[in-house]
Design a protein around this motif. Sequence first.
Motif, PDB file in Angstrom:
ATOM      1  N   LEU A  34       0.842  -1.195   0.000  1.00 13.04           N
ATOM      2  CA  LEU A  34       0.000   0.000   0.000  1.00 13.04           C
ATOM      3  C   LEU A  34       0.879   1.247   0.000  1.00 13.04           C
ATOM      4  CD1 LEU A  34      -2.698  -0.994   2.649  1.00 13.04           C
ATOM      5  CD2 LEU A  34      -3.025  -0.796   0.185  1.00 13.04           C
ATOM      6  N   THR A  38      -1.205   5.702   3.258  1.00 17.65           N
ATOM      7  CA  THR A  38      -2.297   4.968   3.898  1.00 17.65           C
ATOM      8  C   THR A  38      -1.916   4.477   5.291  1.00 17.65           C
ATOM      9  OG1 THR A  38      -1.625   2.816   3.002  1.00 17.65           O
ATOM     10  CG2 THR A  38      -3.142   4.138   1.674  1.00 17.65           C
ATOM     11  N   ALA A  58     -12.829  -1.104   1.912  1.00 13.32           N
ATOM     12  CA  ALA A  58     -11.400  -0.828   2.041  1.00 13.32           C
ATOM     13  C   ALA A  58     -10.946   0.041   0.879  1.00 13.32           C
ATOM     14  CB  ALA A  58     -10.591  -2.121   2.070  1.00 13.32           C
ATOM     15  N   ARG A  59     -10.143   1.039   1.187  1.00 10.19           N
ATOM     16  CA  ARG A  59      -9.624   1.997   0.232  1.00 10.19           C
ATOM     17  C   ARG A  59     -10.731   2.633  -0.604  1.00 10.19           C
ATOM     18  NH1 ARG A  59      -4.560   2.260  -2.624  1.00 10.19           N
ATOM     19  NH2 ARG A  59      -4.678   4.227  -1.506  1.00 10.19           N
ATOM     20  N   HIS A  61     -13.205   5.591  -2.209  1.00 13.14           N
ATOM     21  CA  HIS A  61     -12.835   6.872  -2.818  1.00 13.14           C
ATOM     22  C   HIS A  61     -12.875   8.010  -1.796  1.00 13.14           C
ATOM     23  CE1 HIS A  61     -12.563   5.224  -6.775  1.00 13.14           C
ATOM     24  NE2 HIS A  61     -13.833   4.840  -6.809  1.00 13.14           N
ATOM     25  N   THR A  64      -9.369   6.913   1.228  1.00 10.91           N
ATOM     26  CA  THR A  64      -8.637   5.751   0.712  1.00 10.91           C
ATOM     27  C   THR A  64      -7.740   5.080   1.747  1.00 10.91           C
ATOM     28  OG1 THR A  64      -6.866   7.175  -0.123  1.00 10.91           O
ATOM     29  CG2 THR A  64      -8.656   6.640  -1.643  1.00 10.91           C
ATOM     30  N   HIS A  65      -7.507   5.745   2.873  1.00  9.02           N
ATOM     31  CA  HIS A  65      -6.665   5.170   3.916  1.00  9.02           C
ATOM     32  C   HIS A  65      -7.456   4.326   4.910  1.00  9.02           C
ATOM     33  CE1 HIS A  65      -8.182   9.076   5.221  1.00  9.02           C
ATOM     34  NE2 HIS A  65      -8.185   8.597   6.459  1.00  9.02           N
ATOM     35  N   GLN A  66      -8.774   4.255   4.757  1.00  7.49           N
ATOM     36  CA  GLN A  66      -9.584   3.436   5.656  1.00  7.49           C
ATOM     37  C   GLN A  66      -9.652   2.022   5.111  1.00  7.49           C
ATOM     38  OE1 GLN A  66     -13.285   5.531   6.292  1.00  7.49           O
ATOM     39  NE2 GLN A  66     -12.308   7.073   7.570  1.00  7.49           N
ATOM     40  N   LEU A  67      -9.317   1.053   5.973  1.00  7.07           N
ATOM     41  CA  LEU A  67      -9.065  -0.313   5.529  1.00  7.07           C
ATOM     42  C   LEU A  67      -9.895  -1.311   6.332  1.00  7.07           C
ATOM     43  CD1 LEU A  67      -5.160  -0.015   5.369  1.00  7.07           C
ATOM     44  CD2 LEU A  67      -6.767   0.277   3.475  1.00  7.07           C
TER      45      LEU A  67
END
Length: 296
Positions: A34, A38, A58-59, A61, A64-67
């Motif tokens: 990644l 992120t 996950a990721r 729009h 994008t850093h939330q997983l």
Amino acid sequence: MEHSGTVRELDADQPVRLQVDGREVASYVWRSELPASTAPRPFLHPVRTLAGTVVTDARPHSHTHQLGISIAAPDIGGQNFWGGRTFVAGHGPAWLDDHGTQRHQRWLRHTDSELAHTLHWVDREGAALLSERRAIACVPLTPDAWTLSVQTRLANATDRPLPIRSPAALGRVGAGYGGFFWRGPAANGQVRVQSPAGTGVRAVHGTTAPWLTVSGASTNAQWTMLFVPADATTAQDKWFVRARDYLGVGSSLTWDRPLVLEPGEQIERHILAVVADGNLTEDAAAALAEAARPPA
């Protein structure tokens, strides 16, 4: 959190697939390529109900850093282990070159329904700030629900006091996030948030409560996520809840003041996430929370 038992070689390019009664319910991405922005870390995605409905994102729009489901923190000793922009007091969010990484160290246990491993939280130079033992388990609960157990032990790996801060501690009111975090899927229509503290985000956000639920629908399938603190220490942490712009729930390590770990000091947290088909009523949620919680 001592673990022993089955450990086998795992392909670093493949996630660990977890099952409940022979059905795959979650994938744990323990190594990934990644972007540094992120704050790369292990995460669970996709997580599914027993009927197969995906209840994580996950990721996306929007952020994008939330997983999926992960353990993350926006400020540990001045390093961003959350991803995205860093909140700067008196300025606001800013893109900084300050993102850390969670690195897998060693497997302690791995079966079809459980895993445990050690990790280091390292800064951009590779220096470890935290050492962690993490355990994840998938447990059957009812014909329509199962329980995801996420347990972490975090220890200061430096020779100095290590502050853990949320943006709320730096002046961003209400932004007390950091710790266990679930990023929910895109939902069709309204979602319902409820807990013993009340109904709706405003009633729950920033409070402590013995459980909370988020219910929604995706691709015409209804689902509920029920979050339960599994021990007395975790029960003292406040809930971070978001349902506008994106759907997310966190159990906050600290809210609006720093949590400082002395050298060698450690903290433990244990969250249960019940993954259920259908929209749970308040009474049904309370009953499942009681059934999922470990005996005293």
